[in-house]
Design a protein around this motif. Structure first.
Motif, short mmCIF file in Angstrom:
data_model
loop_
_atom_site.label_atom_id
_atom_site.label_comp_id
_atom_site.label_asym_id
_atom_site.label_seq_id
_atom_site.Cartn_x
_atom_site.Cartn_y
_atom_site.Cartn_z
N SER A 56 0.83 -1.21 0.00
CA SER A 56 0.00 0.00 0.00
C SER A 56 0.86 1.26 0.00
CB SER A 56 -0.92 0.00 1.22
OG SER A 56 -1.85 -1.06 1.15
N LYS A 57 1.94 1.22 0.78
CA LYS A 57 2.82 2.39 0.84
C LYS A 57 3.60 2.57 -0.46
CE LYS A 57 3.23 2.88 5.78
NZ LYS A 57 4.06 3.27 6.92
N GLU B 74 1.25 4.12 -2.91
CA GLU B 74 1.09 5.54 -2.58
C GLU B 74 2.30 6.35 -3.04
OE1 GLU B 74 0.11 8.33 1.35
OE2 GLU B 74 0.08 6.13 1.51
N ASN C 199 -6.08 -1.43 -4.11
CA ASN C 199 -5.59 -0.14 -4.62
C ASN C 199 -4.50 -0.33 -5.66
OD1 ASN C 199 -3.92 -1.13 -2.62
ND2 ASN C 199 -3.40 0.87 -1.77
#
Length: 415
Positions: free
Chosen positions: A271-272, A275, A309
Motif C-alpha cells: 500500500s505504501k 502511494e 488499490n
C-alpha cells in the motif's frame, strides 16, 4: 584473561564455546539458554526480559569464528612473547596496528573521509581483516558516523563521512548467523532515517552502498515493518528513483530485488509503495527492460495487483494492459506466467466501465490467452482462465473487433 564483552554469555558471563541466537536476537551459550528454557521453564529472554513465543535457537557461526580467531591470537601472542593487545586476532601486527590507529583517528579528527576510504581498502583484503575490524569496535564507530548526519545533514564533511561509512559497512558480513547486534543496530530508527537521507540526497555511489546493505538485509528474516512505519513512503520513492536508473543496470536490478523482498513481507508495504507511485514507475519502465529486469518488474506489478488499490493504480495508468501484453510470450516462460497472473488479478476487479475487458481485447490479450488454453495441458492456471472466460466471454464477444475465428471456441466457455 580479559576478553571482549560480547564474547561473554549474558547468563554465566563466561566466554562462549557454542554460541546460539534466540528469537530476540541475543546470543547465549547453548547449554545455558537451553537450561533456562527447559529446566527453569522460563518464557522470557534473560537479557531483555521480553516474552518469547518462538523458542528455536540458531547456531551463531560468525561469533564462534570471532571467538576462535581471538583465542588463536592469544595462543600466537603467548608463544611468541608478543606485546599485542589481549583483544587481538591472528592478523599481522602491521594490519592490527593500522586498524587501531585508524579507529583512533576517526574518533579524534573532524576529517574522517580519508580514514574511511583507507578502511574500505583494508577490509577488502579478506574475512580475517573484517573480523578484526568488528572485534576492535569498528561497527560501533561506523554506525555513529552514519547517524551523525541526523544532527547536521547540512554540513558537507558530515554528509561525506556518512557516505563513506556506508561504503565501509556494505563490505562487512551481514548474515542470520550474527549475534543479533548488527541487526539490532539496523532496526534503530535513527539508522534507517540516515539511510533514507542518503537515498534521497546522496551521491550515486552512496545510494548504491545503501542498496547493497538493504539487499543483504533482504536475504534475512528482517522485520521491514519497523522501517516502513517510520520511513515507508519516502524510502519507496527513493528506491523507485534508483530502480529507474538507466546508467547502472546492475544497481537497477539489485534495487528491484530489494523491492520484491520488501513487498513480499506484508500488504501494508504494498500500500505504501503504491502511494509512493510504484505502479506508474514500473509500467513506464517495462517496455524497454531486458529479460532479467522485465521478470522482476512484472513480479513487483503482480505483488502490487494483489491489493485492491494496486489494481486501481494499474487500471488508471491506461497503458498497463498494453505494456504487460507486449511481454506475454515474448520474454520468457517465467515472464509469461506472471503476465497471466496479472491479467487474472485485474479481471477479478469490479470495473463498471469495462475498460479492463476492452483493453484486453484491443491489445490482443484475449486472443493470446485463448491460444494458450488451446495449447496447454491441465493446470490450476488454466482452470482459472476458464473461469475468467466463463465470466467475461459474453462481454468480449459483443465487441466488433473480437476475432470471428475465436467466437466458436470462446463460446464453448460461455455460461
Amino acid at each position: 584473561m580479559e576478553f571482549p564483552q560480547y564474547f561473554r554469555c549474558p547468563i554465566s558471563m563466561e566466554i562462549m564455546k557454542d554460541p546460539v541466537i534466540i528469537s530476540t536476537g541475543v546470543t547465549y551459550e547453548r547449554r545455558n539458554i537451553e537450561k533456562w528454557f527447559s529446566s527453569y521453564k522460563k518464557t522470557t529472554c534473560p537479557a531483555t526480559m521480553q516474552n518469547i513465543e518462538n523458542f528455536g535457537i540458531t547456531p551463531n557461526h560468525t561469533l564462534k569464528r570471532l571467538i576462535l580467531a581471538w583465542q588463536n591470537g592469544q595462543s600466537l601472542s603467548s608463544s611468541s612473547s608478543s606485546s599485542r593487545s589481549p583483544s587481538s586476532s591472528p592478523l599481522s601486527s602491521f594490519k592490527h596496528d593500522e586498524i587501531v590507529s585508524l579507529l583512533k583517528t576517526l574518533n579524534s579528527t573532524p576529517f574522517k573521509v580519508n580514514s574511511l576510504r583507507k578502511f574500505k581498502e583494508i577490509i577488502e583484503v579478506g574475512d580475517e581483516v573484517k573480523l578484526e575490524f568488528i572485534i576492535l569496535g569498528g561497527l560501533e564507530v561506523v554506525f555513529q558516523l552514519i547517524t551523525q548526519i541526523l544532527a547536521d545533514s547540512s554540513d558537507f564533511m558530515v554528509f561525506r563521512a556518512c557516505e563513506e561509512a556506508l561504503g565501509v559497512l556494505q563490505h562487512l558480513p551481514i548474515s542470520q548467523e550474527n549475534d543479533g547486534k548488527v541487526i539490532e543496530l539496523f532496526l534503530k530508527p535513527e539508522f534507517m532515517k540516515s539511510m533514507v537521507i542518503i537515498l534521497q540526497r546522496g551521491s550515486k555511489e552512496a545510494r548504491v552502498y545503501v542498496m547493497a546493505i538493504l539487499r543483504k538485509l533482504a536475504n534475512l528474516d528482517f522485520n521491514w515493518n519497523v522501517v516502513l512505519n517510520d520511513q515507508g513512503i519516502g524510502m519507496f520513492k527513493s528506491i523507485l528513483e534508483l530502480a529507474s536508473d538507466e546508467i547502472s543496470s546492475k544497481a537497477s536490478s539489485s534495487t528491484l530485488q530489494v523491492l520484491i523482498k520488501i513487498l513480499d513481507s506484508s500488504k501494508e508495504s504494498r500500500s505504501k509503495a503504491i502511494e509512493a507511485g510504484a505502479m506508474c514507475t514500473l509500467i513506464d519502465l517495462l517496455p524497454d527492460s531486458n529479460r532479467s529486469k522485465c521478470e522482476k518488474i512484472l513480479l513487483v506489478i503482480k505483488l502490487l495487483c494483489e491489493c485492491a488499490n494496486g489494481k486501481v493504480a494499474f487500471i488508471e495508468h491506461g497503458l498497463g494492459i498494453g505494456a504487460v501484453s507486449s511481454k506475454l510470450f515474448n520474454v520468457s516462460e517465467i515472464a509469461s506466467k506472471i503476465c497471466i497472473q496479472i491479467f487474472l488479478l485485474v479481471c477479478s476487479f469490479h470495473d463498471p466501465s469495462n475498460k479492463v475487458l476492452e483493453d484486453m481485447l484491443v491489445y490482443g490479450v484475449v486472443k493470446k490467452l485463448v491460444i494458450l488454453m488451446h495449447m496447454s495441458g491441465p493446470s490450476s492456471t488454466k482452470n482459472k482462465m476458464v473461469d475468467m472466460f466463463k465470466k467475461h466471454s459474453y462481454s468480449w464477444s459483443r465487441y466488433p473487433c473480437f476475432p470471428s475465428e475465436l467466437k466458436e471456441y470462446i463460446g464453448s466457455y460461455h455460461v
